[in-house]
Design an enzyme around this catalytic site. Structure first.
Site, PDB file in Angstrom:
ATOM      1  N   TYR A   1      -2.167  -4.446  20.146  1.00 48.84           N
ATOM      2  CA  TYR A   1      -0.779  -4.270  20.607  1.00 48.84           C
ATOM      3  C   TYR A   1      -0.027  -3.400  19.601  1.00 48.84           C
ATOM      4  CZ  TYR A   1       4.066  -5.250  21.861  1.00 48.84           C
ATOM      5  OH  TYR A   1       5.380  -5.114  22.218  1.00 48.84           O
TER       6      TYR A   1
ATOM      7  N   GLU B   1       6.072   0.951  24.031  1.00 51.08           N
ATOM      8  CA  GLU B   1       5.223  -0.242  23.963  1.00 51.08           C
ATOM      9  C   GLU B   1       3.850   0.088  24.529  1.00 51.08           C
ATOM     10  OE1 GLU B   1       5.543  -5.003  24.859  1.00 51.08           O
ATOM     11  OE2 GLU B   1       6.233  -3.631  26.419  1.00 51.08           O
TER      12      GLU B   1
END
Length: 429
Positions: A149, A237
């Protein structure tokens, strides 16, 4: 909207102090541009970010040609519905088809895409009304050995961008924060100096890649930061940021948001806006230069000034009601804008009463009053209307309302107006 996971994480970990619970009727609203996955992939590739090969289509008639030209040797292809909402994979179409993301044999691509195109996809983030799927993104199937991530967001605490990384990925950052809090790192960047190799290296080491070499990782992180700053992003993101068998770092899926205030210098990016994915009331309001955000309550609000609008919503809640919207007509609204505001308010089936709260400084109460009367007549208003006017030309404004011949409930102050609006709801019921 749906793209603020990294920002929510920052807010969550920034302080241990308890914060007041949000009003039940309020949903988190995004005031930034949100673009589709295929658009984000194209933009990232222009900055040198590694992304999977993909082609967007808007009809099944295009698919056979796309497969032949772009996926000639692929036995399987990923078919991704394009909606501005998370949770696509677990979503359900209103036609009964389940899942907005599928890995399918090439001879089934047209069939699966046909079940998505032109249909409404409902996910945990769209609400029960869902969102239309006008395009599907056909992507190369990647053989991934690791999912991580990575995000860049704006951080109030450091007054600049902050990079967020976790060695685990592929699921929501909120879930990651619950399960692996010790594996999440934050690296602030000095907005004036820009990202350094040392900061990028710290992120890469926090990601703990299995095959990607350090220099490639640093290079990719710096390219993400370049994208973030040069396109006026509010958030980048990447989830998952993946590793392939060949040791390539790949942005397998991305969510990009852009600051609305930068629209004047990011014209190409803002031309990507897909209004079919937005609240039609907000689209209509933007066309007439009104600031509108739809909520879930029953009392429609029309106010001049953002601060006064927020105060009005608070007092409605304290009085036992729930605001149906945030609507700021600004300080220079014309009579026609007031008419358009009423059209937007009355188009909302949940609105059972309307409260107008105007403090006339730059805005003149008589202009608002004339607009209210014209609007109420034009839309054939059928719900109770409560009006509180104060300030410039207030007496003229009140006279216009009184002589209109319409049933308008006037109020002396904001507290009185809110109580009368809530009371009007019970009378309507």
């Amino acid at each position: 909207m749906v793209r603020g996971a990294a920002c929510r994480l920052l807010a969550r970990v920034a302080t241990a102090r308890p914060s007041p619970a949000p009003l039940p009727c309020l949903q988190q609203q995004s005031r930034s541009l949100n673009i589709h996955e295929y658009q984000g992939a194209d933009l990232m590739s222009k900055f040198g970010v590694n992304v999977p090969k993909g082609v967007v289509v808007s009809s099944t008639a295009e698919i056979s040609k796309v497969l032949a030209e772009h996926f000639p040797d692929d036995a399987e292809v990923v078919v991704k519905s394009q909606v501005l909402a998370g949770g696509r994979g677990l979503g359900t179409f209103k036609n009964g088809f389940k899942g907005g993301v599928h890995i399918v044999p090439r001879d089934k691509v047209e069939e699966i895409a046909g079940k998505m195109l032109g249909e409404i996809l409902v996910t945990k983030q769209t609400g029960p009304e869902g969102k239309p799927v006008n395009k599907v993104f056909l992507c190369q199937k990647l053989n991934l050995i690791n999912e991580m991530y990575f995000a860049i967001a704006l951080d109030r605490a450091s007054a600049g961008p902050v990079m967020i990384a976790c060695a685990k990925g592929g699921t929501s950052i909120e879930d990651l924060a619950e399960q692996y809090p010790d594996q999440i790192i934050k690296v602030p960047v000095n907005i004036n100096k820009g990202i350094t190799d040392a900061e990028a290296e710290k992120v890469v080491k926090g990601l703990s890649p299995k095959k990607v070499d350090l220099q490639q990782g640093i290079d990719q992180i710096k390219k993400f930061y370049k994208l973030f700053t040069e396109t006026d992003c509010t958030q980048v993101e990447i989830n998952p940021l993946a590793e392939t068998e060949s040791g390539t770092m790949m942005a397998a899926d991305a969510k990009l948001n852009f600051d609305d205030n930068a629209a004047f210098r990011q014209k190409d990016i803002f031309a990507m806006r897909d209004s079919t994915q937005e609240d039609p009331r907000e689209v209509a309001a933007a066309k007439v230069d009104l600031n509108y955000i739809g909520l879930d309550g029953e009392i429609g609000c029309m106010v001049n000034g953002a601060g006064l609008a927020m105060a009005t919503m608070d007092i409605i809640k304290l009085s036992g009601g729930t605001p149906a919207n945030f609507l700021d007509v600004g300080g220079n609204a014309t009579e026609q804008q007031v008419v358009e505001a009423f059209k937007i308010l009355t188009a909302d089936e949940k609105v059972k009463a309307i409260l107008v709260n105007i403090f006339g400084g730059i805005m003149k109460c008589d202009v608002i009053a004339a607009g209210i009367v014209a609007a109420a007549k034009q839309v054939k208003l059928k719900v109770p209307l409560v009006v509180r006017l104060e300030g410039t030309n207030v007496d003229v404004g009140k006279t216009i309302l009184k002589e209109s011949g319409m049933t308008i409930i006037t109020a002396d102050d904001l507290d009185d107006a809110a109580k009368k609006a809530v009371k009007a709801l019970s009378l309507e019921a």
